[in-house]
Motif scaffolding. Structure first.
Motif, PDB file in Angstrom:
ATOM      1  N   ASN A 359      -4.853  11.904  12.669  1.00  0.00           N
ATOM      2  CA  ASN A 359      -5.821  12.901  13.121  1.00  0.00           C
ATOM      3  C   ASN A 359      -6.960  13.065  12.112  1.00  0.00           C
ATOM      4  OD1 ASN A 359      -2.979  14.305  14.437  1.00  0.00           O
ATOM      5  ND2 ASN A 359      -4.794  14.024  15.740  1.00  0.00           N
ATOM      6  N   THR A 360      -7.650  11.955  11.895  1.00  0.00           N
ATOM      7  CA  THR A 360      -8.846  11.961  11.046  1.00  0.00           C
ATOM      8  C   THR A 360      -9.940  11.231  11.825  1.00  0.00           C
ATOM      9  OG1 THR A 360      -8.200   9.881   9.984  1.00  0.00           O
ATOM     10  CG2 THR A 360      -7.498  11.906   8.892  1.00  0.00           C
ATOM     11  N   PRO A 361     -11.200  11.412  11.442  1.00  0.00           N
ATOM     12  CA  PRO A 361     -12.266  10.750  12.208  1.00  0.00           C
ATOM     13  C   PRO A 361     -11.997   9.248  12.333  1.00  0.00           C
ATOM     14  CG  PRO A 361     -13.214  12.307  10.666  1.00  0.00           C
ATOM     15  CD  PRO A 361     -11.742  12.246  10.357  1.00  0.00           C
ATOM     16  N   PRO A 362     -12.286   8.666  13.498  1.00  0.00           N
ATOM     17  CA  PRO A 362     -12.005   7.242  13.707  1.00  0.00           C
ATOM     18  C   PRO A 362     -12.690   6.394  12.637  1.00  0.00           C
ATOM     19  CG  PRO A 362     -12.753   8.271  15.745  1.00  0.00           C
ATOM     20  CD  PRO A 362     -12.920   9.286  14.659  1.00  0.00           C
ATOM     21  N   ASN A 363     -11.950   5.468  12.069  1.00  0.00           N
ATOM     22  CA  ASN A 363     -12.556   4.533  11.121  1.00  0.00           C
ATOM     23  C   ASN A 363     -13.079   3.334  11.883  1.00  0.00           C
ATOM     24  OD1 ASN A 363     -12.021   6.007   8.668  1.00  0.00           O
ATOM     25  ND2 ASN A 363      -9.859   5.630   9.112  1.00  0.00           N
ATOM     26  N   GLY A 364     -14.060   2.675  11.311  1.00  0.00           N
ATOM     27  CA  GLY A 364     -14.688   1.587  12.060  1.00  0.00           C
ATOM     28  C   GLY A 364     -15.078   0.424  11.174  1.00  0.00           C
ATOM     29  N   ALA A 365     -16.215  -0.161  11.523  1.00  0.00           N
ATOM     30  CA  ALA A 365     -16.662  -1.341  10.792  1.00  0.00           C
ATOM     31  C   ALA A 365     -17.356  -0.932   9.502  1.00  0.00           C
ATOM     32  CB  ALA A 365     -17.645  -2.131  11.654  1.00  0.00           C
ATOM     33  N   PHE A 366     -17.110  -1.655   8.464  1.00  0.00           N
ATOM     34  CA  PHE A 366     -17.871  -1.523   7.223  1.00  0.00           C
ATOM     35  C   PHE A 366     -17.836  -2.886   6.554  1.00  0.00           C
ATOM     36  CE2 PHE A 366     -18.657   1.453   3.352  1.00  0.00           C
ATOM     37  CZ  PHE A 366     -19.623   0.578   2.864  1.00  0.00           C
ATOM     38  N   ARG A 367     -19.028  -3.398   6.273  1.00  0.00           N
ATOM     39  CA  ARG A 367     -19.217  -4.650   5.538  1.00  0.00           C
ATOM     40  C   ARG A 367     -17.910  -5.169   4.919  1.00  0.00           C
ATOM     41  NH1 ARG A 367     -24.330  -5.147   1.416  1.00  0.00           N
ATOM     42  NH2 ARG A 367     -24.697  -7.362   1.666  1.00  0.00           N
ATOM     43  N   GLY A 368     -17.448  -6.266   5.428  1.00  0.00           N
ATOM     44  CA  GLY A 368     -16.185  -6.841   4.965  1.00  0.00           C
ATOM     45  C   GLY A 368     -15.113  -6.738   6.031  1.00  0.00           C
ATOM     46  N   PHE A 369     -15.158  -5.626   6.803  1.00  0.00           N
ATOM     47  CA  PHE A 369     -14.384  -5.518   8.043  1.00  0.00           C
ATOM     48  C   PHE A 369     -12.892  -5.784   7.835  1.00  0.00           C
ATOM     49  CE2 PHE A 369     -13.918  -6.362  12.686  1.00  0.00           C
ATOM     50  CZ  PHE A 369     -14.813  -5.441  13.182  1.00  0.00           C
ATOM     51  N   GLY A 370     -12.273  -5.060   6.894  1.00  0.00           N
ATOM     52  CA  GLY A 370     -10.828  -5.234   6.671  1.00  0.00           C
ATOM     53  C   GLY A 370     -10.519  -6.190   5.540  1.00  0.00           C
ATOM     54  N   ALA A 371     -11.433  -7.088   5.221  1.00  0.00           N
ATOM     55  CA  ALA A 371     -11.166  -8.058   4.149  1.00  0.00           C
ATOM     56  C   ALA A 371     -11.154  -7.421   2.745  1.00  0.00           C
ATOM     57  CB  ALA A 371     -12.168  -9.209   4.210  1.00  0.00           C
ATOM     58  N   PRO A 372     -12.061  -6.477   2.456  1.00  0.00           N
ATOM     59  CA  PRO A 372     -12.057  -5.933   1.092  1.00  0.00           C
ATOM     60  C   PRO A 372     -10.721  -5.302   0.693  1.00  0.00           C
ATOM     61  CG  PRO A 372     -14.117  -5.377   2.182  1.00  0.00           C
ATOM     62  CD  PRO A 372     -13.214  -5.982   3.227  1.00  0.00           C
ATOM     63  N   GLN A 373     -10.058  -4.639   1.639  1.00  0.00           N
ATOM     64  CA  GLN A 373      -8.756  -4.041   1.339  1.00  0.00           C
ATOM     65  C   GLN A 373      -7.747  -5.133   0.976  1.00  0.00           C
ATOM     66  OE1 GLN A 373     -10.808  -3.372   3.963  1.00  0.00           O
ATOM     67  NE2 GLN A 373     -10.290  -1.439   4.962  1.00  0.00           N
ATOM     68  N   SER A 374      -7.671  -6.141   1.856  1.00  0.00           N
ATOM     69  CA  SER A 374      -6.722  -7.244   1.668  1.00  0.00           C
ATOM     70  C   SER A 374      -6.968  -7.982   0.365  1.00  0.00           C
ATOM     71  CB  SER A 374      -6.924  -8.278   2.765  1.00  0.00           C
ATOM     72  OG  SER A 374      -6.246  -7.918   3.894  1.00  0.00           O
ATOM     73  N   ILE A 375      -8.233  -8.254   0.099  1.00  0.00           N
ATOM     74  CA  ILE A 375      -8.572  -9.066  -1.063  1.00  0.00           C
ATOM     75  C   ILE A 375      -8.341  -8.276  -2.345  1.00  0.00           C
ATOM     76  CG2 ILE A 375     -10.516 -10.214  -2.240  1.00  0.00           C
ATOM     77  CD1 ILE A 375     -11.383 -11.150   0.602  1.00  0.00           C
ATOM     78  N   PHE A 376      -8.607  -6.977  -2.299  1.00  0.00           N
ATOM     79  CA  PHE A 376      -8.283  -6.145  -3.464  1.00  0.00           C
ATOM     80  C   PHE A 376      -6.797  -6.276  -3.789  1.00  0.00           C
ATOM     81  CE2 PHE A 376      -6.432  -2.070  -4.890  1.00  0.00           C
ATOM     82  CZ  PHE A 376      -6.942  -2.072  -6.184  1.00  0.00           C
ATOM     83  N   ALA A 377      -5.950  -6.123  -2.772  1.00  0.00           N
ATOM     84  CA  ALA A 377      -4.503  -6.181  -3.004  1.00  0.00           C
ATOM     85  C   ALA A 377      -4.084  -7.552  -3.538  1.00  0.00           C
ATOM     86  CB  ALA A 377      -3.756  -5.851  -1.713  1.00  0.00           C
ATOM     87  N   MET A 378      -4.605  -8.596  -2.923  1.00  0.00           N
ATOM     88  CA  MET A 378      -4.217  -9.956  -3.328  1.00  0.00           C
ATOM     89  C   MET A 378      -4.681 -10.251  -4.759  1.00  0.00           C
ATOM     90  SD  MET A 378      -2.686 -12.696  -2.268  1.00  0.00           S
ATOM     91  CE  MET A 378      -2.318 -13.983  -3.460  1.00  0.00           C
ATOM     92  N   GLU A 379      -5.912  -9.884  -5.079  1.00  0.00           N
ATOM     93  CA  GLU A 379      -6.448 -10.151  -6.414  1.00  0.00           C
ATOM     94  C   GLU A 379      -5.722  -9.334  -7.480  1.00  0.00           C
ATOM     95  OE1 GLU A 379      -8.986 -12.477  -7.516  1.00  0.00           O
ATOM     96  OE2 GLU A 379      -8.006 -13.159  -5.697  1.00  0.00           O
ATOM     97  N   ARG A 380      -5.416  -8.097  -7.132  1.00  0.00           N
ATOM     98  CA  ARG A 380      -4.651  -7.270  -8.085  1.00  0.00           C
ATOM     99  C   ARG A 380      -3.259  -7.864  -8.296  1.00  0.00           C
ATOM    100  NH1 ARG A 380      -5.497  -3.667 -11.849  1.00  0.00           N
ATOM    101  NH2 ARG A 380      -6.310  -5.677 -12.471  1.00  0.00           N
ATOM    102  N   GLN A 381      -2.687  -8.387  -7.216  1.00  0.00           N
ATOM    103  CA  GLN A 381      -1.358  -8.987  -7.338  1.00  0.00           C
ATOM    104  C   GLN A 381      -1.419 -10.208  -8.270  1.00  0.00           C
ATOM    105  OE1 GLN A 381       1.434  -7.804  -6.521  1.00  0.00           O
ATOM    106  NE2 GLN A 381       2.914  -9.375  -5.975  1.00  0.00           N
ATOM    107  N   MET A 382      -2.498 -10.967  -8.195  1.00  0.00           N
ATOM    108  CA  MET A 382      -2.655 -12.115  -9.102  1.00  0.00           C
ATOM    109  C   MET A 382      -2.688 -11.624 -10.555  1.00  0.00           C
ATOM    110  SD  MET A 382      -2.522 -14.631  -7.051  1.00  0.00           S
ATOM    111  CE  MET A 382      -2.969 -16.150  -7.877  1.00  0.00           C
ATOM    112  N   ASP A 383      -3.407 -10.518 -10.779  1.00  0.00           N
ATOM    113  CA  ASP A 383      -3.457  -9.955 -12.135  1.00  0.00           C
ATOM    114  C   ASP A 383      -2.092  -9.423 -12.565  1.00  0.00           C
ATOM    115  OD1 ASP A 383      -6.149 -10.544 -12.416  1.00  0.00           O
ATOM    116  OD2 ASP A 383      -6.832  -8.579 -11.726  1.00  0.00           O
ATOM    117  N   LYS A 384      -1.378  -8.889 -11.596  1.00  0.00           N
ATOM    118  CA  LYS A 384      -0.047  -8.352 -11.904  1.00  0.00           C
ATOM    119  C   LYS A 384       0.911  -9.495 -12.279  1.00  0.00           C
ATOM    120  CE  LYS A 384       3.499  -5.284 -10.993  1.00  0.00           C
ATOM    121  NZ  LYS A 384       3.671  -3.849 -11.029  1.00  0.00           N
ATOM    122  N   ILE A 385       0.790 -10.603 -11.571  1.00  0.00           N
ATOM    123  CA  ILE A 385       1.612 -11.773 -11.872  1.00  0.00           C
ATOM    124  C   ILE A 385       1.300 -12.241 -13.291  1.00  0.00           C
ATOM    125  CG2 ILE A 385       2.014 -14.214 -11.284  1.00  0.00           C
ATOM    126  CD1 ILE A 385       1.420 -13.396  -8.315  1.00  0.00           C
TER     127      ILE A 385
END
Ligand code: MTE
Ligand code: MOS
Length: 776
Positions: A359-385
């Motif tokens: 129940n929050t305002p609908p989220n939508g498109a923002f430059r990157g369109f879902g990729a920035p979240q994924s790539i942040f996690a993956m890149e951080r995981q590489m640093d964690k490794i």
């Protein structure tokens, strides 16, 4: 403005063409530059509409509830204004997008704070304000779902049967089995917050009723035909009675991809009822609290690794917060999923992805369109490794980089060495290794850090998306110029200029002889929405098909009028020739054609590369027609007492395929990277009881010139056969690099490992309190 300047500019432009006859690859001055710097450009609020009224919105102040009563104060004179609630709508109470779950106005239930409940139009802004104040909506609160965890628990169902708006899964090899081969399994959960697009110009739309019962809408928007189909659905009007025109648009960044459909309908309802133009322009606060944002995410990584850093298996569980309605969440989720393993070759992978309703305002498109979240996690995981195995972040990345022939978890094979090239080049020109060692020796209250991130972006729509759009463009040949009609808009990214260059090069005529026409659905065919970084790469290719057709038609005319066999006429560098002998040039032929037959119009259409395969149900196959790659090496200085972060220098190397206009491409990289940095350490939206607390620029902090690092951008150009002149999609990609680079640089400076964005001072303090040790 100085005429001299303009003359110099013209000269500069033509000399650019003369160089080697090619306009592609030249940094011509953008076609909208002069109008913008001189203030001549008219944004929607600048256009005068005689007799125009002002529209405003009555909104929900609770995240979830039942509308009991809409009360209009008897002390206000309601005859002076127009009032519309859900019961007064002319057609279905649905904003037609990917789904039709979002109402135009909430009728019985409200599902988020700021949800529109009623609309008012008034002759003056003051009267509008008074009228809005004179409405009281009584809402009986219902239990809201406010977080990803609450939504997943399914205890309180607010959408469908289980709050799940969409889910996907992909598998490569056998991840569970392969975990047995790992020396160590590394697990972490990553989180990212909302991000506001913060286009310079807020949302705005004006609607004008037409004499034939139709309606015209002019506004700030990215996707004229999205608005068009939402309008025809809401008003049950035939397509020809709805006209959408794009006004000069002050930035979109995805924020004007879906929201304008709702706003256009709102303005049009009022205009049709008031029988006069009605304009709705949001102020910054209204825009920030009620329009779409980047989806917050929770991404769990479990990675099986060998001691030397080689990844053998990976399991990723990705959840996005979609907000109250579907909007574009299904496609955003798909892109998140398909970018989840970043630039790495994962031999055994399992990725599951869900987007849930809250129940929050609908989220939508923002430059990157879902990729920035994924790539942040993956890149951080590489640093964690790297951190866990005591290896360098560079070595771990190098070991696992995608090479030609490697496949993504969804089966597509990599076609170029982009990841390796951009990575190694960025390391060299940033002097990463030397600086890493030098900054590690920093002591005292201010310490420097350097971090690297790798990222990618698939250009164009996912899977069979481009076939579904089936984009079309129109080229109109007049006696003096060629007009280009596309529904792809310029919102600052430079599409008008780049498409002009592509047309001129395709036709082999001077740049000045091509005119990009501003999008208008009554004149422009549907070349698709201006999203997914598709304009240069995909629409450019459609333009080229149109150009080819136009040349062929003109060649036919030349052959007919000179009575020369068609096969004997050739076209080269602006000239028609017969057996190698000059006959007539393009513009002469155009003039002669126009005199006889009037303007010549051709349609360029989309042609899908036959070798591409995609299975939509299983999310398998060639997800994108080409991938752009990037590496970002960021240097920061962190104040160890105040946690203030100062970006110093940002080296970004990107492979964008052919850069049609290198200067504009570099601008996209700098702008996108800076937006990514803001996402990484500055831009906070706190949600309290479903309400955004950050609703203005004094409490939503974005990078300004003071926070801007020195940029060193280099373009690597590996041409892509699917894009116009070898171009790849570039517009969104740079944003994905900023977040993980800033996280890595802050980690290096402070020693503190953040698994979430944005990394504010509070986050760093919390890490210390939790027991992370700051660098000694
Ligand atoms: N650049 C500017 N200056 N303004 C914008 O609104 N939008 C971005 C990107 N770059 C944007 C921008 C987004 S979200 C997309 S999808 C692409 O531009 C779209 O344009 P393209 O297809 O021409 O790359
Ligand atoms: Mo861009 S987020 O695809 O408009």
């Amino acid at each position: 403005m100085g005429e001299k300047l303009e003359a110099e500019l013209a000269e500069e432009k033509s000399s650019d063409i003369r160089n080697d006859g090619s306009i592609v690859g030249k940094s011509v001055v953008r076609v909208d530059a002069w109008d913008k710097v001189t203030g001549k450009a008219q944004y929607v609020d600048d256009i005068p509409f005689p007799g125009c009224w002002y529209g405003g919105t009555v909104r929900s102040n609770v995240p979830h509830g039942k509308i009991v009563k809409i009360e209009r104060s008897p002390s206000f004179d309601w005859s002076k204004v127009i009032f519309v609630a859900a019961k007064d709508l002319p057609g279905p109470n649905e904003v037609a997008m990917v789904r039709r779950d979002m109402p135009i106005l909430a009728k019985e239930i409200v599902n988020y704070v700021s949800e529109p409940i009623a609309l008012i139009a008034a002759p003056t802004k003051a009267l509008l304000k008074a009228a809005l104040k004179a409405v009281k909506v009584e809402i009986e609160p219902l239990e809201p779902v406010l977080t990803i965890e609450e939504a997943l628990s399914g205890e309180n169902v607010i959408w469908g049967e289980d709050n799940v708006l969409a889910k996907f899964e992909v598998n490569k090899g056998d991840a569970e089995e392969a975990f047995n081969e790992a020396d160590i399994i590394i697990e972490e959960t990553y989180r990212t917050g909302h991000q506001e697009q913060l286009y310079l110009e807020p949302q705005g739309m004006v609607a004008l009723p037409r004499d034939d019962g139709g309606v015209e809408v002019i506004g700030s928007l990215q996707c004229p035909y999205y608005v068009h189909s939402a309008m025809t659905h809401a008003f049950m009007l035939p397509p020809e009675k709805v006209v959408i025109k794009q006004a000069v648009t002050g930035g979109g960044f995805g924020g004007k991809e879906d929201f304008p459909s709702l706003l256009a309908i709102h303005a049009a309802i009022l205009a049709l009822k008031a029988k006069r133009p009605v304009k709705i322009i949001y102020d910054r606060a209204e825009d920030m609290v009620s329009t779409t944002k980047r989806h917050p995410s929770r991404i769990r990584h479990r990675t099986g690794v060998k001691k030397d850093g080689t990844i053998v298996a990976q399991d990723i569980d990705l959840v996005l917060d979609g907000g109250a309605y579907t909007t574009l969440s299904i496609v955003v989720l798909q892109r998140s999923l398909l970018h989840a393993t970043g630039c790495y070759n994962i031999p055994n992978a399992h990725v599951s992805a869900k987007v849930v309703a809250t129940n929050t305002p609908p989220n939508g498109a923002f430059r990157g369109f879902g990729a920035p979240q994924s790539i942040f996690a993956m890149e951080r995981q590489m640093d964690k490794i790297a951190r866990t195995l005591n290896l360098s972040p560079v070595e771990v990345r190098r070991k696992n980089l995608l090479r030609v022939g490697d496949t993504f978890p969804f089966g597509q094979a990599v076609e170029d060495e982009g990841p390796r090239l951009v990575f190694e080049r960025a390391l060299v020109i940033s002097e990463y290794e030397r600086k890493r060692a030098e900054y590690s020796r920093d002591r005292g209250p201010k310490r420097r850090g350097i971090g690297v991130s790798l990222f990618l972006h698939g250009g164009g729509f996912t899977g069979s998306g481009e076939q579904a759009i089936d984009g079309k463009v129109k080229l109109k040949l007049t006696s003096e110029r060629v007009e280009l009609y596309v529904s792809s808009v310029d919102m600052g990214q430079g599409a008008a200029t780049v498409l002009t260059q592509i047309t001129a090069q395709g036709l082999q005529i001077p740049f000045e002889r091509v005119k990009y026409m501003s999008p208008d659905t009554s004149k422009t065919p549907d070349s698709g929405p201006t999203v997914a970084s598709r304009t240069t790469m995909i629409v450019g290719k459609i333009v080229l098909r149109g150009a080819e057709k136009l040349i062929k038609r003109l060649k036919k005319y030349v052959s007919d009028s000179l009575d020369v066999p068609f096969e004997e006429v050739t076209y080269n560098k602006g000239f028609f020739q017969r057996n190698g002998v000059y006959v007539v040039d393009f513009l002469e032929a155009a003039r002669s054609y126009e005199e006889k037959h009037g303007p010549l119009e051709v349609i360029g259409d989309y042609s899908h590369p036959a070798e591409l395969y995609w299975d939509d149900d299983r999310c398998q196959g060639d997800a994108y027609q080409g991938y752009a790659w990037g590496a970002n090496v960021l240097e920061v200085e962190v104040d160890m007492d105040t946690w203030e972060v100062r970006p110093l220098r940002d080296t970004v190397v990107v492979d964008v395929g052919t850069a049609i206009n290198p200067l504009l491409a570099v601008g996209q990289v700098e702008g996108g990277s800076l937006q990514g940095l803001g996402y990484g350490y500055l831009e906070v939206i706190e949600v309290e009881g479903g309400k955004y607390k950050n609703d203005r620029l004094s409490n939503y902090i974005i990078p300004t010139s003071v926070d801007c690092p020195d940029f060193f951008v280099e373009l690597t150009e590996i041409p892509c056969s699917k894009g116009a002149f070898g171009a790849k999609g570039l517009g969104e990609m740079p944003l994905s690099g900023g977040g993980p680079a800033v996280a890595a640089a802050i980690e290096h400076a402070t020693g503190l490992f953040s698994n979430k964005l944005p990394i504010t001072g509070e986050v760093l303090t919390a890490l210390e309190l939790k027991g992370d040790e700051r660098r000694s």
